[in-house]
Design an enzyme around this catalytic site. Sequence first.
Site, short mmCIF file in Angstrom:
data_model
loop_
_atom_site.label_atom_id
_atom_site.label_comp_id
_atom_site.label_asym_id
_atom_site.label_seq_id
_atom_site.Cartn_x
_atom_site.Cartn_y
_atom_site.Cartn_z
CE1 TYR A 77 -4.09 1.85 0.17
CE2 TYR A 77 -3.14 2.49 2.53
CZ TYR A 77 -3.99 3.10 1.63
OH TYR A 77 -4.94 3.60 1.54
CG ASN A 123 -0.39 4.36 4.43
OD1 ASN A 123 -1.13 3.59 4.63
ND2 ASN A 123 -1.63 5.53 3.85
CD GLU A 158 -11.46 5.35 -2.45
OE1 GLU A 158 -11.24 4.70 -1.86
OE2 GLU A 158 -10.96 6.09 -1.20
CD GLU A 170 -15.20 -0.17 -3.97
OE1 GLU A 170 -14.17 -1.01 -2.54
OE2 GLU A 170 -15.60 0.57 -4.23
NE ARG A 218 -8.72 10.10 5.22
CZ ARG A 218 -8.97 8.80 5.09
NH1 ARG A 218 -9.01 8.07 5.99
NH2 ARG A 218 -8.93 8.06 4.22
CG ASP A 254 -16.39 8.00 3.24
OD1 ASP A 254 -15.94 8.75 1.38
OD2 ASP A 254 -15.99 7.22 3.06
CD GLN A 260 -18.94 5.82 -1.41
OE1 GLN A 260 -18.56 5.71 -2.53
NE2 GLN A 260 -19.54 4.67 -0.80
CD GLU A 319 -10.06 -2.77 -0.24
OE1 GLU A 319 -8.99 -2.34 -0.46
OE2 GLU A 319 -11.35 -2.11 -0.11
#
EC number: 3.2.1.81
Length: 353
Positions: free
Chosen positions: A105, A107, A184, A189, A219, A224, A226, A308
């Site tokens: 990933y 990070n 993002e 997906e 954050r 979030d 979307q 994932e």
Amino acid sequence: MYLIYLRLVFCCALLLGCGDNSKFDSATDLPVEQEQEQETEQEGEPEESSEQDLVEEVDWKDIPVPADAGPNMKWEFQEISDNFEYEAPADNKGSEFLEKWDDFYHNAWAGPGLTEWKRDRSYVADGELKMWATRKPGSDKINMGCITSKTRVVYPVYIEARAKVMNSTLASDVWLLSADDTQEIDILEAYGADYSESAGKDHSYFSKKVHISHHVFIRDPFQDYQPKDAGSWFEDGTVWNKEFHRFGVYWRDPWHLEYYIDGVLVRTVSGKDIIDPKHFTNTTDPGNTEIDTRTGLNKEMDIIINTEDQTWRSSPASGLQSNTYTPTDNELSNIENNTFGVDWIRIYKPVEK
């Protein structure tokens, strides 16, 4: 080189949309059901003559980019693209792979839900990037693969991957994410299994859908946004685990995204009210809708390819086993079903002719 089928469609429906570290966090992110627009036939034309199929061998670089580069512009192939025509063993990827990718990933985060990303769960062989999932011994965790590009991309850019979704309740993903995890774009997906042993029921509701969306985040405290309209879950009757498909996005500017599947425009989101209606990208006081300093999707982003397990699927808010979509040990024992394959990923920028 591979065979693709180019269709000349005389009557087609153009589907336009209104628009955890990342991805879904709850079942409220599921699509609002709406009736899909149906293609209409021209009066007097028999169905057989409404389209013709042409079979042509085309190099991956030369497949026409379906998006419009703009007036007096053309698409220029970018060298960060990769057709994976080399060998990169799981435990020692080698210089050709590592020139473009890190096998983790972007990070130190190990992944959502039951995910535990491992460097040795991805490899390149037989002209494909492959990632497979296995149970972590003595744990409920699942070891999976993730790679991140060493070169970031930014608008205007067209990105397209040819991939085969896993026949698994796990997610097969190709996406973009800013370095600070606040912006993002999800190119692919999908959850490919037709049946879930853990839920004990049919899973074709998901196996026939591809999630194509974007997020903007605050954050701290975590927020979030979307889009949640039905258009963010594309469906045309295809079961996505059966064969390879092309999944692309044209990130034209901070306020405009176009999504393409197999070269067909299937969704467009454009404008401030669909990209960032909650003002999360404000340069001052993010989330304050009384001021407008929104930037939209303006940041450079890493390209991420991964598989994932997602929290909302393995630990649903309802707590019901019937809503728990995570693979059993028996399902994970089938390596073929739990392997995500990517034939290539290509990137183009519009330049002057």
